[in-house]
Design a protein around this motif. Structure first.
Motif, short mmCIF file in Angstrom:
data_model
loop_
_atom_site.label_atom_id
_atom_site.label_comp_id
_atom_site.label_asym_id
_atom_site.label_seq_id
_atom_site.Cartn_x
_atom_site.Cartn_y
_atom_site.Cartn_z
N MET A 1 0.84 -1.21 0.00
CA MET A 1 0.00 0.00 0.00
C MET A 1 0.87 1.25 0.00
O MET A 1 0.58 2.22 -0.70
N ASN A 2 1.93 1.22 0.79
CA ASN A 2 2.83 2.38 0.83
C ASN A 2 3.37 2.71 -0.55
O ASN A 2 3.52 3.87 -0.92
N LYS A 3 3.66 1.67 -1.30
CA LYS A 3 4.26 1.89 -2.60
C LYS A 3 3.21 2.29 -3.64
O LYS A 3 3.47 3.12 -4.50
N ASN A 4 2.02 1.68 -3.54
CA ASN A 4 1.09 1.80 -4.66
C ASN A 4 -0.18 2.60 -4.41
O ASN A 4 -0.83 2.99 -5.37
N VAL A 5 -0.55 2.80 -3.16
CA VAL A 5 -1.84 3.46 -2.95
C VAL A 5 -1.64 4.90 -2.49
O VAL A 5 -0.98 5.14 -1.46
N ALA A 6 -2.19 5.81 -3.26
CA ALA A 6 -2.04 7.23 -2.94
C ALA A 6 -2.68 7.55 -1.61
O ALA A 6 -3.76 7.04 -1.29
N GLY B 1 -8.42 11.31 -5.76
CA GLY B 1 -7.59 10.91 -4.61
C GLY B 1 -6.36 10.13 -5.03
O GLY B 1 -5.65 9.62 -4.18
N GLY B 2 -6.11 10.04 -6.31
CA GLY B 2 -5.07 9.11 -6.77
C GLY B 2 -3.67 9.66 -6.91
O GLY B 2 -2.73 8.92 -7.17
N ALA B 3 -3.51 10.98 -6.74
CA ALA B 3 -2.18 11.54 -6.94
C ALA B 3 -1.26 11.16 -5.79
O ALA B 3 -1.67 11.12 -4.63
N LYS B 4 -0.02 10.84 -6.10
CA LYS B 4 0.97 10.51 -5.07
C LYS B 4 2.26 11.22 -5.45
O LYS B 4 2.76 11.05 -6.57
N GLU C 1 -2.13 8.57 -10.62
CA GLU C 1 -2.31 7.17 -10.23
C GLU C 1 -2.12 6.24 -11.43
O GLU C 1 -1.85 5.06 -11.27
#
Ligand code: SF4
Ligand code: SF4
Lengths: 288, 227
Positions: free
Chosen positions: A223-228, B160-163, B168
């Protein structure tokens, strides 16, 4: 009491999500509903979660209702244009479904039909707006409805997003468009959530903090790597790594997080992702 | 050729609401042929805006507004006039507006709707793209097109998908368009533009009007016979 009434009365609210099957065997789904309906105040039904094609959220909510639970109808804008979305809002209402969680939706390439045409005619904000229009007896084209529905509209927010400001701006836009409650993305850092709530409080809408049940350290790293917007701190990952019974540890961590954040917000939303049977144990351990 | 059409004056005045002064940029490329950004149109716009009580600090008509390097060079000569203005009004296609927005540190308003690109991207060298939506919204997004810069083409803010500022979808190659919009609006002190009324798109306008729906050549001829 309905979800609207409970949140209105200031009661601390518990919700949990269930995901319909990929297929028509509703056996497990109904079991989960049976298990949850008397333990939580409302049950979210996910809408083609992660863009994976499956039984729909509307059918799921109908089944929840039939079983005597209170459904929250999750709707994304990925798969339907404004005609279909408005129609499904009307469909929901005639099935006695009042709570709607308006979401934008994951992109199609994240799911199991990456070749599908993405729609996004509306988005979370304009979907809220559309629902408000319907409540006023008009559709998006301004045409009159025969009989207007009534909804309790919700939306999602990511308290762990960095930077946080765009999320807050969007939250403000959602509140203005008609959102009356928020369920958040999973939170593992109470400190961050506190910072978020300090800002979010000004909108005056109830916030249900999101809890995703950890089942392994690998899941946390993934999750840390892939979920914003999701960040599981190293200490928690180490704790999971050390634990002999991972699932029990996950339940313990979830309960601890709930206890730590309970007083900062108006409710909790538990996402067990396939382990719904553990939700009562989490609630017991959290003293709810 | 990229076909653009001037927005109604009322819409442009709406953009300039609360602003006193503006610098106008025109284009001698396609926008000259469409009469959305040639010298005569720019002067006409200048006069109209002045009649409405706006100060026009200066103007500049550039050969190809889609050529970012050229735009940067030419606008240098007008630095003080641009600095004196609250914002810029750019009279050309969506790519030209985005090119100008990328090189000035000011809010940029589009004066035209881009209707049809005829398969051409002009002298496009940069990241700016336009989807010929026929109803340009660059005013609310600091000159970054949300239809093309955001993978989902969202109009009301980031999903909500931006990181870490990445999208995303394929974060290795895609920036989050809304993150870029947020950063630029923040720099310009105009984050209020991110909390406005819900925006819905009129997808009819994506289809070029009947008179332009034929071939590119035909569109050109139509424009020429109108001259
Ligand atoms: S909003 Fe984007 S697609 Fe529409 S005209 Fe402007 S630049 Fe082109
Ligand atoms: S992450 Fe950003 S660019 Fe990607 S779909 Fe969401 S808002 Fe658009």
């Amino acid at each position: 009491m309905t979800l609207r009434e409970k949140l209105g009365s200031g009661k601390f609210v518990v919700t949990a999500e269930v995901g319909p099957a990929k297929g028509v065997d509703t056996h497990e789904f109904l079991e989960n509903v049976e298990l949850l309906k008397n333990r939580v105040d409302a049950i979210n039904c996910t809408d083609q979660q992660s863009a994976v094609m499956r039984l729909g959220s509307l059918a799921g909510c109908y089944l929840i209702r039939q079983k005597g639970g209170e459904p929250i109808f999750q709707m994304t804008c990925r798969d339907r244009n404004r005609i279909a979305l408005q129609s499904d809002l009307l469909n929901a209402y005639v099935f006695g479904i009042e709570n709607v969680l308006c979401l934008t939706g994951d992109f199609v390439t994240l799911g199991d039909h990456p070749d599908a045409k993405p729609v996004f005619d509306l988005d979370s904000v304009s979907l809220l707006y559309a629902a408000k229009q319907l409540e006023q007896g008009k559709d998006l084209a301004g045409k009159d409805l025969t009989g207007a529905p009534r909804f309790f509209l919700g939306a999602c927010v990511t308290p762990g997003a960095e930077p946080l400001e765009p999320q807050l701006l969007k939250m403000e836009r959602k509140v203005k468009a008609g959102a009356k409650f928020f369920q958040t993305q999973a939170v593992y850092e109470p400190k961050k959530f506190e910072t978020f709530m300090k800002e979010a409080r000004k909108f005056g809408v109830p916030v249900l903090v999101g809890i995703v049940l950890l089942r392994s350290a690998a899941m946390a790293r993934f999750m840390n790597k892939n979920v914003a917007g999701i960040h599981v701190p190293d200490e928690l990952i180490a704790e999971m790594d050390r634990a002999e019974n991972k699932l029990q540890k996950g339940v313990e961590i979830a309960a601890r997080l709930i206890r730590e954040m309970k007083d900062m917000c108006q409710g909790v939303h538990i996402m067990a992702i396939g382990l719904e049977s553990k939700v009562p144990a989490i609630l017991d351990a959290a003293g709810l | 050729m990229i076909v653009s059409q001037l927005k109604p004056l009322q819409e442009i005045l709406g953009y300039l609401n609360g602003e006193r002064s503006v610098f106008i940029v025109g284009c001698k490329g396609c926008a000259e042929v469409c009469h959305t950004g040639d010298e005569a149109q720019v002067l006409d716009m200048k006069q109209k805006l002045e009649q409405e009580g706006k100060a026009v600090t200066g103007y500049c008509v550039i050969d190809f507004l889609c050529d970012k390097a050229l735009v940067k060079m030419r606008l240098m000569a007008h630095q003080s006039e641009i600095q004196a203005a609250d914002s810029l009004l750019v009279m050309t296609c969506g790519i030209g507006v985005q090119a100008v927005a990328a090189v000035v540190n000011k809010l940029v308003h589009p004066a035209a709707n881009t209707i049809n690109m005829g398969g051409s991207r002009g002298e496009w060298r940069g990241a700016e793209r336009c989807r010929e939506c026929g109803d340009c919204v660059l005013d609310m997004t600091a000159g970054i097109c949300p239809l093309t810069a955001c993978t989902k083409g969202l109009l009301n803010g980031p999903c909500g998908g931006a990181k870490d500022g990445r999208c995303e979808v394929e974060p290795e190659v895609r920036e989050c368009g809304w993150h870029l919009i947020y950063e630029r609006l923040n720099k310009l002190g105009r984050l209020d533009k991110m909390t406005g009324r819900p925006v819905l798109k009129d997808y009819r306008k994506m289809m070029p009007p009947k008179e332009l729906r034929s071939t590119l050549m035909w569109a050109l001829e139509q424009q020429e016979t109108k001259v």
